[in-house]
Design a protein around this motif. Structure first.
Motif, PDB file in Angstrom:
ATOM      1  N   ASN A 166       0.806  -1.222   0.000  1.00 26.43           N
ATOM      2  CA  ASN A 166       0.000   0.000   0.000  1.00 26.43           C
ATOM      3  C   ASN A 166       0.840   1.272   0.000  1.00 26.43           C
ATOM      4  OD1 ASN A 166      -2.358  -1.576   0.126  1.00 26.43           O
ATOM      5  ND2 ASN A 166      -2.319  -1.603   2.363  1.00 26.43           N
ATOM      6  N   GLU A 167       2.136   1.149  -0.343  1.00 24.40           N
ATOM      7  CA  GLU A 167       2.962   2.352  -0.436  1.00 24.40           C
ATOM      8  C   GLU A 167       3.407   2.577  -1.881  1.00 24.40           C
ATOM      9  OE1 GLU A 167       6.140   2.308   2.421  1.00 24.40           O
ATOM     10  OE2 GLU A 167       4.819   3.127   3.939  1.00 24.40           O
ATOM     11  N   ASP A 168       2.665   2.015  -2.827  1.00 29.27           N
ATOM     12  CA  ASP A 168       3.060   2.114  -4.225  1.00 29.27           C
ATOM     13  C   ASP A 168       3.263   3.549  -4.665  1.00 29.27           C
ATOM     14  OD1 ASP A 168       2.603  -0.527  -3.984  1.00 29.27           O
ATOM     15  OD2 ASP A 168       1.213  -0.720  -5.660  1.00 29.27           O
ATOM     16  N   ILE A 169       2.341   4.436  -4.282  1.00 30.83           N
ATOM     17  CA  ILE A 169       2.401   5.816  -4.749  1.00 30.83           C
ATOM     18  C   ILE A 169       3.649   6.523  -4.214  1.00 30.83           C
ATOM     19  CG2 ILE A 169       0.975   6.714  -2.854  1.00 30.83           C
ATOM     20  CD1 ILE A 169      -0.188   8.718  -4.875  1.00 30.83           C
ATOM     21  N   TYR A 170       4.048   6.202  -2.984  1.00 20.31           N
ATOM     22  CA  TYR A 170       5.239   6.839  -2.414  1.00 20.31           C
ATOM     23  C   TYR A 170       6.508   6.264  -3.033  1.00 20.31           C
ATOM     24  CZ  TYR A 170       1.608   7.966   0.972  1.00 20.31           C
ATOM     25  OH  TYR A 170       0.430   8.381   1.559  1.00 20.31           O
ATOM     26  N   CYS A 171       6.552   4.937  -3.208  1.00 26.39           N
ATOM     27  CA  CYS A 171       7.704   4.308  -3.863  1.00 26.39           C
ATOM     28  C   CYS A 171       7.878   4.870  -5.272  1.00 26.39           C
ATOM     29  CB  CYS A 171       7.517   2.792  -3.939  1.00 26.39           C
ATOM     30  SG  CYS A 171       7.661   1.921  -2.382  1.00 26.39           S
ATOM     31  N   HIS A 172       6.775   4.920  -6.011  1.00 31.38           N
ATOM     32  CA  HIS A 172       6.832   5.405  -7.388  1.00 31.38           C
ATOM     33  C   HIS A 172       7.277   6.862  -7.434  1.00 31.38           C
ATOM     34  CE1 HIS A 172       5.752   6.184 -11.548  1.00 31.38           C
ATOM     35  NE2 HIS A 172       4.911   7.128 -11.161  1.00 31.38           N
ATOM     36  N   SER A 173       6.709   7.692  -6.573  1.00 36.98           N
ATOM     37  CA  SER A 173       7.053   9.116  -6.585  1.00 36.98           C
ATOM     38  C   SER A 173       8.516   9.341  -6.231  1.00 36.98           C
ATOM     39  CB  SER A 173       6.153   9.882  -5.606  1.00 36.98           C
ATOM     40  OG  SER A 173       4.804   9.806  -6.004  1.00 36.98           O
ATOM     41  N   LEU A 174       9.013   8.603  -5.236  1.00 37.14           N
ATOM     42  CA  LEU A 174      10.413   8.750  -4.849  1.00 37.14           C
ATOM     43  C   LEU A 174      11.331   8.210  -5.942  1.00 37.14           C
ATOM     44  CD1 LEU A 174      12.149   9.850  -2.600  1.00 37.14           C
ATOM     45  CD2 LEU A 174      12.062   7.623  -1.484  1.00 37.14           C
ATOM     46  N   ASN A 175      10.945   7.093  -6.548  1.00 42.25           N
ATOM     47  CA  ASN A 175      11.709   6.549  -7.676  1.00 42.25           C
ATOM     48  C   ASN A 175      11.847   7.573  -8.794  1.00 42.25           C
ATOM     49  OD1 ASN A 175      12.539   3.997  -7.020  1.00 42.25           O
ATOM     50  ND2 ASN A 175      11.216   2.948  -8.466  1.00 42.25           N
ATOM     51  N   VAL A 176      10.710   8.139  -9.193  1.00 44.60           N
ATOM     52  CA  VAL A 176      10.705   9.095 -10.300  1.00 44.60           C
ATOM     53  C   VAL A 176      11.520  10.330  -9.935  1.00 44.60           C
ATOM     54  CG1 VAL A 176       9.248  10.582 -11.738  1.00 44.60           C
ATOM     55  CG2 VAL A 176       8.529   8.246 -11.235  1.00 44.60           C
ATOM     56  N   ALA A 177      11.423  10.756  -8.680  1.00 45.78           N
ATOM     57  CA  ALA A 177      12.190  11.928  -8.250  1.00 45.78           C
ATOM     58  C   ALA A 177      13.688  11.643  -8.299  1.00 45.78           C
ATOM     59  CB  ALA A 177      11.773  12.340  -6.832  1.00 45.78           C
ATOM     60  N   VAL A 178      14.113  10.508  -7.765  1.00 46.31           N
ATOM     61  CA  VAL A 178      15.542  10.173  -7.732  1.00 46.31           C
ATOM     62  C   VAL A 178      16.115  10.070  -9.145  1.00 46.31           C
ATOM     63  CG1 VAL A 178      17.187   8.326  -7.173  1.00 46.31           C
ATOM     64  CG2 VAL A 178      15.522   9.073  -5.463  1.00 46.31           C
TER      65      VAL A 178
END
Length: 418
Positions: A166-178
């Motif tokens: 349930n943390e997909d949106i945070y993982c994805h957002s941090l991935n894209v940011a990095v």
């Protein structure tokens, strides 16, 4: 593969052998290898072992006949062998020391990743009720990340543990940011521009918080109304950013345009070419890559190698080719998270790519003679091995899959190489 117990007296060049020793009990880089010269044979015999395991299928030649007369080694040659063994031991001890240092660095990097994830989760929770506070905290997080990115000329990109459920949106957002920050750095962008891109990338999907979870987690094809609802997230993201005057104006184009495509086939406005801001074009490439690795339906997920290949072969008209080429250079041909087969047929997991040595990633090797928590990590640049192919994790035998533990969710973070 089947192996045969073979006396060390029968060794010859071209045999593929496995040593009956722990990895730390001999000077060779690996426990199994193809013998390339007489010096290796003499070094093996000097280990004090009576036999090795021969793997015929991987050998170029048959072993010597049992009665073959052995060459007498002179005292001078014996001394030379001792010196060579000592040299190999020193090299190996250096590798072991670098491995320990690498694992310490990876632990530090993972700690920073988890902290950033927690901060992003907290910031997102405040965006509606306390937007000014949320943006201020986000800017502090971005400043910290950009400083870490820019403080070293040699930045390693590491593979992180998969995020919690349930943390997909945070993982994805941090991935894209990095990845967007590293891509912007590769383009030579200024400090402030990298910060703007990081802010836009961190919040590009925050509008999905207003989309029903049933739509976000649906694995079967979306209906047309559901698809239209999902596409509203770009507008919702912009609406949330507009709750405060402190959100960087230039970053808003990323929120609004990260699904626009150069050929006009994107959404929400079907913009084309230069109608899409350069920053949005950059984040769009990274967003597409991470979405291919982590689609709504996990069964359709591509391995990193396949995701990059797909974009390069089939989406050149849709995305900025300069940014796409830079992303491939940044991640390497075999990005972190790729399960690979090496030229000696050994399997491994790419765990990091150094931006100065893109063709030679660090690979965690599968070696059943070594505990998984002590598995050797080999720097391909310093070896005679090469990657032959990438392998889908679901094609691995269960014991190898368990050992390598390829992540279901692939996340990245960087750490200055100090």
């Amino acid at each position: 593969m089947a192996s045969i117990k073979l006396s060390v007296e029968r060794l010859t060049e071209g045999l593929y052998v496995k040593l009956p020793l722990q990895w730390t009990d001999h000077p060779f880089l690996l426990n199994h290898f193809k013998i390339k010269d007489q010096q290796q044979i003499r070094l093996i015999r000097n280990l004090g072992i009576r036999y090795v395991y021969l793997i015929p299928e991987k050998s170029d030649n048959p072993p010597l006949e049992p009665e073959t007369e052995q060459e007498v080694i002179s005292s001078q040659e014996s001394k030379f062998l001792e010196q060579q063994a000592e040299k190999l031991w020193q090299e190996k001890q250096g590798r072991i020391a670098r491995l320990k240092n690498y694992k310490r660095k990876l632990q530090r990097c993972e700690k920073n990743f988890n902290r950033s994830m927690a901060q992003l989760r907290s910031i997102t929770g405040k965006i509606k009720s306390r937007p000014v506070t949320a943006i201020r905290e986000a800017e502090m997080l971005v400043e910290e990340m950009v400083d870490a990115l820019l403080e070293s000329d040699n930045v390693a990109l590491h593979l992180m543990n998969e995020g919690k459920e349930n943390e997909d949106i945070y993982c994805h957002s941090l991935n894209v940011a990095v990845l967007s920050m590293m891509l912007a750095r590769s383009c030579g962008m200024a400090h402030e521009d990298i910060k703007t891109i990081a802010m836009g990338a961190l919040f590009h999907d925050m509008g999905k918080l207003k989309i029903p979870t049933a739509i976000l987690r649906k694995t079967t094809p979306l209906t047309e109304p559901e698809e239209n609802y999902l596409r509203m997230h770009t507008r919702y993201s912009t609406d949330l950013a507009n709750l405060t005057a402190d959100f960087p104006e230039d970053a808003k184009s990323i929120l609004a345009q990260h699904h626009e495509l150069l050929d006009g086939s994107g959404y929400p406005k079907q913009l084309q070419g230069d109608q899409i801001t350069p920053m949005a074009q950059l984040v769009a490439v990274v967003n597409a890559y991470d979405n291919l690795c982590h689609p709504q339906d996990p069964a359709r997920a591509r391995i990193p190698y396949s995701a990059l290949s797909y974009l390069f072969k089939h989406k050149k008209e849709a995305y900025n080719n300069d940014y796409l080429a830079l992303l491939i250079r940044l991640l390497g041909v075999y990005p972190p998270g790729s399960v690979v087969q090496l030229s000696n047929q050994q399997l491994g997991l790419v765990i990091s790519v150094n931006t100065d040595s893109l063709l030679y990633p660090n690979v965690l090797l599968y070696d059943p003679t070594v505990p998984s928590n002590e598995a050797p990590i080999i720097e391909l640049e310093g070896s005679d091995l090469r990657i032959e192919q990438a392998i889908a994790p679901n094609k691995l035998p269960e014991k190898i899959y368990t050992y390598l533990n390829p992540r279901v969710r692939i996340s990245y973070y960087f750490d200055p190489d100090d």
